[in-house]
Motif scaffolding. Sequence first.
Motif, short mmCIF file in Angstrom:
data_model
loop_
_atom_site.label_atom_id
_atom_site.label_comp_id
_atom_site.label_asym_id
_atom_site.label_seq_id
_atom_site.Cartn_x
_atom_site.Cartn_y
_atom_site.Cartn_z
N THR A 3 0.87 -1.17 0.00
CA THR A 3 0.00 0.00 0.00
C THR A 3 0.91 1.22 0.00
OG1 THR A 3 -1.71 -1.18 1.20
CG2 THR A 3 -1.81 1.21 1.26
N SER A 58 -6.25 -10.28 3.43
CA SER A 58 -7.31 -9.44 2.88
C SER A 58 -8.66 -10.10 3.14
CB SER A 58 -7.11 -9.23 1.38
OG SER A 58 -7.25 -10.46 0.70
N GLY A 63 -14.24 -3.97 0.56
CA GLY A 63 -14.24 -2.65 -0.06
C GLY A 63 -15.59 -2.30 -0.67
N ARG A 64 -16.27 -3.29 -1.23
CA ARG A 64 -17.61 -3.04 -1.80
C ARG A 64 -18.61 -2.70 -0.71
NH1 ARG A 64 -17.88 -7.66 -6.53
NH2 ARG A 64 -16.05 -6.89 -7.62
N ASN A 66 -17.85 -1.33 2.11
CA ASN A 66 -17.45 0.00 2.55
C ASN A 66 -18.00 1.07 1.61
OD1 ASN A 66 -16.04 1.86 4.17
ND2 ASN A 66 -14.34 1.88 2.72
N SER A 67 -18.06 0.79 0.32
CA SER A 67 -18.58 1.77 -0.65
C SER A 67 -20.09 1.94 -0.53
CB SER A 67 -18.25 1.33 -2.07
OG SER A 67 -16.86 1.31 -2.25
#
Length: 137
Positions: A3, A58, A63-64, A66-67
């Motif tokens: 990252t 991970s 992430g999806r 979170n979106s």
Amino acid sequence: MITFQPVSGDPAVVTHRIEGIYYTGEGERRIHTRGDNNPVADSWSLVPEQIRGRVIYSVPYLGRVNSVINGQSRSILTTGVAAGLAVYAVWMVVSGIRDKRGKADDDESGTDPNLSGPELGAPVLPADPSAPNSESK
């Protein structure tokens, strides 16, 4: 996977795989990266100071999630999950102490509810000599 900050001073970070590491003519280390969904390597080369961390594990599709969740809902959900984990931790500690205390009480009384009949390791007493012996027939 690492990252990193692609633009110095910008707080946004990106996580990509390392495509290659090389050294410039001046001896500076440079790192080339490429995203998993990108057909070609990134156009930039990174210096080690831009790296913010490396990926250890991970959680797919986090992430999806979170979106989809907005700021207020995310705050409530995070607080709820943290509270649930705290309650679970307290429950585990209390039940461990209770189990340990119950086992100590069993050891002090000399009885074990899991055993039936004479306890394992108990001394064997000699038979009464005045009792009739069925083996001497």
